[in-house]
Design a protein around this motif. Structure first.
Motif, short mmCIF file in Angstrom:
data_model
loop_
_atom_site.label_atom_id
_atom_site.label_comp_id
_atom_site.label_asym_id
_atom_site.label_seq_id
_atom_site.Cartn_x
_atom_site.Cartn_y
_atom_site.Cartn_z
N GLY A 150 0.79 -1.22 0.00
CA GLY A 150 0.00 0.00 0.00
C GLY A 150 0.82 1.27 0.00
O GLY A 150 0.27 2.37 0.13
N SER A 151 2.14 1.14 -0.16
CA SER A 151 2.98 2.33 -0.21
C SER A 151 2.86 2.99 -1.58
O SER A 151 2.34 2.41 -2.53
CB SER A 151 4.43 1.99 0.10
OG SER A 151 4.95 1.05 -0.83
N VAL A 152 3.36 4.22 -1.66
CA VAL A 152 3.26 5.01 -2.88
C VAL A 152 4.61 5.01 -3.57
O VAL A 152 5.63 5.29 -2.94
CB VAL A 152 2.82 6.45 -2.55
CG1 VAL A 152 2.84 7.34 -3.80
CG2 VAL A 152 1.44 6.46 -1.91
N SER A 165 12.05 0.70 -4.04
CA SER A 165 11.04 -0.33 -3.78
C SER A 165 11.20 -0.97 -2.41
O SER A 165 10.68 -2.04 -2.15
CB SER A 165 11.14 -1.42 -4.86
OG SER A 165 12.46 -1.97 -4.91
N GLY A 166 11.95 -0.30 -1.53
CA GLY A 166 12.20 -0.87 -0.21
C GLY A 166 11.18 -0.51 0.83
O GLY A 166 11.44 -0.65 2.02
N GLY A 167 10.02 -0.02 0.44
CA GLY A 167 8.98 0.34 1.40
C GLY A 167 8.63 1.81 1.29
O GLY A 167 9.13 2.53 0.43
N MET A 200 -5.53 7.57 0.75
CA MET A 200 -5.00 8.21 1.95
C MET A 200 -4.89 7.19 3.09
O MET A 200 -3.86 7.11 3.78
CB MET A 200 -5.89 9.39 2.37
CG MET A 200 -5.98 10.51 1.34
SD MET A 200 -7.19 11.80 1.77
CE MET A 200 -6.27 12.72 3.02
N ARG A 201 -5.94 6.41 3.30
CA ARG A 201 -5.93 5.40 4.35
C ARG A 201 -4.85 4.36 4.08
O ARG A 201 -4.12 3.94 4.99
CB ARG A 201 -7.29 4.71 4.45
CG ARG A 201 -8.39 5.57 5.04
CD ARG A 201 -9.70 4.77 5.20
NE ARG A 201 -9.58 3.80 6.29
CZ ARG A 201 -9.52 2.48 6.12
NH1 ARG A 201 -9.55 1.96 4.89
NH2 ARG A 201 -9.46 1.67 7.16
N ALA A 202 -4.77 3.91 2.83
CA ALA A 202 -3.78 2.88 2.50
C ALA A 202 -2.37 3.37 2.79
O ALA A 202 -1.52 2.59 3.25
CB ALA A 202 -3.93 2.47 1.04
N TRP A 203 -2.11 4.64 2.50
CA TRP A 203 -0.77 5.17 2.74
C TRP A 203 -0.43 5.19 4.23
O TRP A 203 0.61 4.68 4.65
CB TRP A 203 -0.62 6.58 2.16
CG TRP A 203 0.60 7.28 2.67
CD1 TRP A 203 0.66 8.35 3.51
CD2 TRP A 203 1.97 6.92 2.41
NE1 TRP A 203 1.96 8.70 3.78
CE2 TRP A 203 2.79 7.83 3.12
CE3 TRP A 203 2.58 5.93 1.65
CZ2 TRP A 203 4.18 7.77 3.10
CZ3 TRP A 203 3.97 5.87 1.62
CH2 TRP A 203 4.75 6.78 2.32
#
Length: 583
Positions: A150-152, A165-167, A200-203
């Protein structure tokens, strides 16, 4: 046709383009024809054309950007400041082409999330970019949905799948919460908040999963205060402030923005949960990084700007101490900029709101490197990626990553609109305005106007003798709260208004005792500072740069301490010059 942003030694400066050829080749038919690239674009100020018999009159440069209506303007009595603002506008034009890119010239041209995160307030004032950014946020949510946690991604569209791509990455991924919040504030667009709420929540959930549950976000590699001017050319992330400070500050901010969005949309349970988490993170930040006496564990301008600008410290005496230390740091640095991508949009506001307007002014109007106006003195027509993309000797910064059209550091323009000229939204979409100009002592006048959803709003001020005259236009069906800094805050209805208020008295500088003067007093008195540098340039020119850039201009350090090992005759000349200049 070869393209470049700058000249170096009289030739096209192509090294910053890296692998981009930036070259168009045409086969001529022999007839009179109009040649124009249709499937590519170039970021350039200079072009070299060979192989044809042409004159400069045969060439026309075509400006390309997404079709957006201009909505914001700024003007002042300071020519270099106006040029800075115009550079911000041109930087936005050059980079708002289908997506908000970082730069339009080299082998990149990507939708870096951190850049638009800090620039969105300025962008939304200058142009009607509601539809443009709404489209880009859809792309962000789409790319985010394809990440495992769920990161951007660092760039949207995600054209660099193997990079970053490490988070989750603080300040870059936070575009997911910040940009929708800005669009609601500036355009009154509830729809974009509703459409992006899941993103927004996912982030914030992705970030929470990456923490230890303490309310802090630490231990992760972060880009941090990118391009802090003290970072070496080949290490742009080596900032004075810790990445943990930046990440934890942004966690608290994004949780608060998500809680506000939940409340706006009627998601009461989410609003309570994220509000509680935001308060926990805020308190954890203050406990971990702020001393009770009001010093940051990282004694760097960006650390103070984050604590103040994100309201991470709420105790008034501690906030006042933090702001005072921030002002001291700016002065100790010779009023040269000491912040990167994260701190730069916040530092002027943090100083102004705490009553250190003259410090903010000195920082804004500084022309020595690094500063906002240094590129202007070097002939810049857009905002640079680095504070010193071009060095004072005219050579290009040796770092691999050097752009001359990068809008992020131009985020200060939002402060010019809101504080220097004095126009800001006090309710979403300018349903309510805030008129609060803070006239800078060095300016004779300043003005701004903005096409709000209700019509044109405008604020202007000018000096008339011992008074400042403020005029404003409030659009129909709106009201404005007026704060002229004199303690009288009141409300006015739509229409044209004029106020007169007493001008602040100019600061009086006392005579200085030569070499025994405190360095803070020398840097604060332009007469003394000019005398110091002029005398050194005349008698010891090899010491000028070292004194200017290597001195800590502290309030308890004598000028003599900055001139150790200077020959006695030169010291005598400096002593006499300081005394004479300030008598």
């Amino acid at each position: 046709m070869r393209h470049a942003e700058v000249l170096e030694n009289g030739e096209l400066g192509i090294r910053p383009l890296r692998n981009a050829a930036a070259t168009a080749t045409f086969d001529l038919s022999g007839d009179d024809v109009v040649l124009e690239s249709r499937f590519s674009f170039y970021g350039f100020r200079y072009a070299e054309i060979t192989g044809g018999d042409l004159s400069p009159d045969d060439v026309e440069a075509v400006v390309l950007h997404t079709d957006m209506r201009r909505t914001g303007w700024f003007d002042s009595s300071h020519a270099e400041l106006d040029r800075l603002h115009e550079n911000v506008v041109w930087g936005m034009r050059g980079n708002f082409l289908s997506i908000p890119t970082d730069c339009p010239q080299r082998d990149e041209r990507l939708g870096w999330t951190g850049d638009i995160q800090v620039f969105a307030p300025t962008a939304s004032y200058l142009y009607d970019c509601d539809g443009f950014l709404t489209s880009w946020l859809r792309d962000l949510a789409h790319e985010q949905a394809h990440t495992p946690d769920g990161s951007v991604p660092l760039v949207v569209p995600a054209a660099l799948p193997g990079f970053g791509s490490g988070g989750p990455t603080a300040a870059w991924g936070d575009a997911a919460t910040v940009v929708p919040a800005v669009m609601h504030e500036r355009f009154g667009d509830v729809g974009v908040v509703r459409a992006q709420y899941a993103s927004m929540r996912a982030w914030v959930e992705a970030v929470l999963d990456d923490t230890d549950g303490s309310g802090l976000w630490t231990g992760r590699m972060q880009l941090g205060d990118w391009l802090d001017p003290s970072a070496p050319p080949d290490k742009p992330g080596a900032a004075k402030v810790s990445g943990d400070v930046v990440a934890s500050a942004y966690l608290a901010r994004s949780l608060r923005l998500t809680a506000d969005a939940a409340e706006l949309l009627g998601h009461d349970e989410d609003a309570r949960r994220y509000g509680d988490l935001a308060e926990r993170s805020r308190a954890a930040f203050a406990a971990e990084f702020v001393t009770p006496a009001g010093r940051m564990m990282n004694d760097a301008p960006t650390a103070y700007a984050l604590a103040l600008g994100f309201d991470l410290v709420t105790d008034p005496p501690v906030r006042a101490a933090l702001a005072a230390r921030l002002a001291d740091l700016v002065r100790e640095g010779g009023y040269r900029i000491g912040t990167g991508f994260v701190g730069t949009p916040l530092v002027a506001d943090a100083l102004t709101e705490a009553g250190h307007l003259e410090v903010a002014e000195r920082l804004l109007l500084q022309t020595e490197c690094p500063s906002w106006l240094y590129p202007v003195t070097m002939g810049a027509t857009t905002v640079w990626e680095r504070w010193d993309s071009m060095l004072p000797d005219g050579s290009i910064n040796p770092g691999e990553m050097t752009s001359f059209n990068h809008y992020a550091l131009g985020a200060v323009a939002d402060w010019l609109h809101r504080s220097v000229a004095g126009l800001a939204p006090a309710a979403p979409g300018y349903a309510r305005l805030r008129i609060a100009p803070r006239p800078l002592p060095a300016l004779e006048h300043a003005s701004t106007r903005h096409l709000t959803p209700y019509g044109e709003a405008a604020v202007a001020w000018r000096r008339e003798g011992d008074e400042v005259v403020v005029t404003a236009v409030v659009p129909a069906n709106t009201v404005a709260e007026v704060d002229l800094g004199d303690g009288d805050v009141h409300e006015v209805d739509s229409g044209a208004h004029t106020w007169r208020t007493a001008a602040a008295k100019p600061r009086q500088h006392p005579p200085l005792p030569g070499l025994d003067a405190m360095l803070a007093d020398v840097i604060d008195d332009p007469r003394a500072y000019r005398a110091l540098l002029h005398t050194l340039a005349e008698h010891a020119p090899e010491r000028v740069d070292a004194v200017r850039t290597g001195t800590v201009w502290g309030s308890r350090r004598a000028l003599s301490t900055a001139l150790m090992f200077t020959p006695p005759p030169v010291l005598a000349e400096v002593d006499a010059a300081i005394r004479a200049a300030t008598a």
